[in-house]
Design a protein around this motif. Structure first.
Motif, PDB file in Angstrom:
ATOM      1  N   VAL A  81      60.873 -25.461  13.576  1.00 22.75           N
ATOM      2  CA  VAL A  81      59.578 -25.469  12.879  1.00 22.75           C
ATOM      3  C   VAL A  81      59.037 -26.894  12.874  1.00 22.75           C
ATOM      4  CG1 VAL A  81      58.394 -24.947  10.720  1.00 22.75           C
ATOM      5  CG2 VAL A  81      60.358 -23.553  11.446  1.00 22.75           C
ATOM      6  N   ASP A  82      57.847 -27.091  13.428  1.00 23.30           N
ATOM      7  CA  ASP A  82      57.291 -28.442  13.548  1.00 23.30           C
ATOM      8  C   ASP A  82      57.230 -29.165  12.216  1.00 23.30           C
ATOM      9  OD1 ASP A  82      56.995 -28.192  16.262  1.00 23.30           O
ATOM     10  OD2 ASP A  82      54.828 -27.859  16.224  1.00 23.30           O
ATOM     11  N   ALA A  83      56.833 -28.468  11.157  1.00 24.68           N
ATOM     12  CA  ALA A  83      56.705 -29.116   9.843  1.00 24.68           C
ATOM     13  C   ALA A  83      58.041 -29.659   9.374  1.00 24.68           C
ATOM     14  CB  ALA A  83      56.144 -28.132   8.821  1.00 24.68           C
ATOM     15  N   SER A 113      52.943 -36.894  16.506  1.00 29.28           N
ATOM     16  CA  SER A 113      52.434 -36.087  17.625  1.00 29.28           C
ATOM     17  C   SER A 113      52.598 -34.591  17.362  1.00 29.28           C
ATOM     18  CB  SER A 113      53.149 -36.468  18.921  1.00 29.28           C
ATOM     19  OG  SER A 113      54.490 -35.992  18.926  1.00 29.28           O
ATOM     20  N   LEU A 114      53.435 -34.233  16.388  1.00 26.75           N
ATOM     21  CA  LEU A 114      53.642 -32.821  16.057  1.00 26.75           C
ATOM     22  C   LEU A 114      52.453 -32.224  15.308  1.00 26.75           C
ATOM     23  CD1 LEU A 114      57.381 -33.020  14.923  1.00 26.75           C
ATOM     24  CD2 LEU A 114      56.512 -32.046  17.056  1.00 26.75           C
ATOM     25  N   TRP A 115      51.593 -33.084  14.756  1.00 19.12           N
ATOM     26  CA  TRP A 115      50.407 -32.585  14.044  1.00 19.12           C
ATOM     27  C   TRP A 115      49.368 -32.127  15.054  1.00 19.12           C
ATOM     28  CZ3 TRP A 115      48.955 -32.422   8.737  1.00 19.12           C
ATOM     29  CH2 TRP A 115      49.978 -32.782   7.860  1.00 19.12           C
ATOM     30  N   GLN A 116      48.972 -30.856  14.955  1.00 19.93           N
ATOM     31  CA  GLN A 116      47.976 -30.297  15.848  1.00 19.93           C
ATOM     32  C   GLN A 116      46.754 -29.779  15.086  1.00 19.93           C
ATOM     33  OE1 GLN A 116      48.357 -30.448  19.212  1.00 19.93           O
ATOM     34  NE2 GLN A 116      50.262 -31.561  18.796  1.00 19.93           N
ATOM     35  N   GLY A 117      46.530 -30.276  13.916  1.00 20.52           N
ATOM     36  CA  GLY A 117      45.412 -29.827  13.077  1.00 20.52           C
ATOM     37  C   GLY A 117      45.806 -29.883  11.621  1.00 20.52           C
ATOM     38  N   ASP A 118      45.023 -29.242  10.773  1.00 22.38           N
ATOM     39  CA  ASP A 118      45.312 -29.245   9.346  1.00 22.38           C
ATOM     40  C   ASP A 118      46.574 -28.450   9.048  1.00 22.38           C
ATOM     41  OD1 ASP A 118      43.051 -30.741   8.792  1.00 22.38           O
ATOM     42  OD2 ASP A 118      41.785 -28.981   8.509  1.00 22.38           O
ATOM     43  N   THR A 131      51.485 -26.207  -2.220  1.00 24.75           N
ATOM     44  CA  THR A 131      52.452 -27.277  -2.504  1.00 24.75           C
ATOM     45  C   THR A 131      53.020 -27.857  -1.217  1.00 24.75           C
ATOM     46  OG1 THR A 131      53.046 -26.304  -4.631  1.00 24.75           O
ATOM     47  CG2 THR A 131      54.628 -27.823  -3.658  1.00 24.75           C
ATOM     48  N   ALA A 132      53.367 -26.971  -0.276  1.00 30.51           N
ATOM     49  CA  ALA A 132      53.933 -27.439   0.989  1.00 30.51           C
ATOM     50  C   ALA A 132      52.931 -28.269   1.776  1.00 30.51           C
ATOM     51  CB  ALA A 132      54.402 -26.246   1.826  1.00 30.51           C
ATOM     52  N   ALA A 133      51.671 -27.834   1.814  1.00 32.41           N
ATOM     53  CA  ALA A 133      50.650 -28.588   2.544  1.00 32.41           C
ATOM     54  C   ALA A 133      50.431 -29.955   1.916  1.00 32.41           C
ATOM     55  CB  ALA A 133      49.346 -27.795   2.576  1.00 32.41           C
ATOM     56  N   ASP A 134      50.338 -30.005   0.592  1.00 30.21           N
ATOM     57  CA  ASP A 134      50.164 -31.295  -0.090  1.00 30.21           C
ATOM     58  C   ASP A 134      51.319 -32.244   0.230  1.00 30.21           C
ATOM     59  OD1 ASP A 134      47.832 -30.401  -1.217  1.00 30.21           O
ATOM     60  OD2 ASP A 134      48.695 -29.979  -3.195  1.00 30.21           O
ATOM     61  N   GLU A 135      52.538 -31.708   0.232  1.00 22.78           N
ATOM     62  CA  GLU A 135      53.708 -32.536   0.527  1.00 22.78           C
ATOM     63  C   GLU A 135      53.676 -33.038   1.968  1.00 22.78           C
ATOM     64  OE1 GLU A 135      57.304 -34.390  -0.778  1.00 22.78           O
ATOM     65  OE2 GLU A 135      55.607 -33.458  -1.812  1.00 22.78           O
ATOM     66  N   LEU A 136      53.262 -32.183   2.883  1.00 17.54           N
ATOM     67  CA  LEU A 136      53.171 -32.606   4.282  1.00 17.54           C
ATOM     68  C   LEU A 136      52.144 -33.724   4.451  1.00 17.54           C
ATOM     69  CD1 LEU A 136      53.394 -29.159   6.105  1.00 17.54           C
ATOM     70  CD2 LEU A 136      55.032 -31.049   6.305  1.00 17.54           C
TER      71      LEU A 136
END
Length: 245
Positions: A81-83, A113-118, A131-136
């Motif tokens: 999992v990229d995240a 480089s693993l980030w491909q968007g929001d 919560t997971a998005a905020d932490e990322l």
């Protein structure tokens, strides 16, 4: 692409906890099934069954989504999992010795480089996903700041100037990133641009927050103040604190 926001949300939550259990009650809350489904538990079972069928059609084995005592588990390696891989790489970089900026830069370049968007953009905005998005995003801010520090230590000022400008466009109130941008411009002899960048920072901070630039940012502008480049690799606590500001 997996259709249906609820199925994408279940897959996202299971993926973020790969090899770990996600409880049924968590999924019920995440999907807002208490309000929308008369029998929330059966609704979760139905959604998971649909997800299993979709995964099977796309090459997944029958046991990829496993039913456990109180919920479900996705049986894949966390680094698939990229995240999860992104967070592991950033943690590793932040824990390296401060005299290894080239190693840190390489790791963080790979991580970013693993980030491909929001983050988690295709999932519903339930409590787990939010919560997971905020932490990322906090991890990404820490990775960016530490990467810029490593490049400054390596005298890669052109990289700093180009990337800091991009990061500032996404986070215009980040004074530390603005300070790094200015010092890179000064190092390259682009003094007029450095003054313009400082004036822009001063204007944005005054307009948006009603404050003047802080000590770190002022040090790039005041000849009487010695500006010190932050350590190329900061301790995790400091990096994460900067990311929350």
């Amino acid at each position: 692409m997996l259709s249906g926001a609820k199925l994408r949300t279940i897959l996202a939550v299971l993926s973020l906890r790969a090899e770990g259990e996600v409880r049924r009650d968590e999924l019920i809350e995440e999907l807002d099934l208490v309000r929308t489904a008369g029998d929330a538990i059966n609704a979760v079972h139905a959604h998971v069954a649909r997800l299993r069928r979709w995964l099977h059609r796309h090459g997944g084995n029958a046991g990829l989504v496993e039913t456990v005592h109180c919920g479900y588990r996705l049986n894949i390696d966390r680094d698939a999992v990229d995240a999860n891989r992104f967070v592991r790489l950033v943690e590793h970089a932040l824990n390296l010795a401060p005299n290894t900026p080239s190693v840190v830069a390489t790791i963080l370049e790979d991580a970013l480089s693993l980030w491909q968007g929001d983050a988690l953009i295709d999932a519903l905005e339930g409590p787990l996903v939010t919560t997971a998005a905020d932490e990322l995003y906090r991890w990404r801010a820490a990775a960016r700041a530490t990467l810029i520090d490593a490049w400054l230590a390596l005298d890669h000022n052109q990289k700093v100037a180009l990337n800091a400008r991009k990061f500032i466009s996404e986070d215009p109130l980040n004074e530390s990133m603005r300070a790094r941008h200015i010092i890179a411009l000064q190092r390259m002899g682009r003094y007029a641009e450095a003054v313009e960048a400082y004036n822009d920072a001063e204007l944005v901070l005054s307009r948006e927050l009603g404050i003047r630039p802080g000590t770190e940012l002022r040090a790039t502008h005041d000849p009487a103040t010695q500006y010190t480049i932050p350590s190329a690799v900061r301790h995790r606590e400091r990096a994460m604190t900067d990311a929350r500001l």
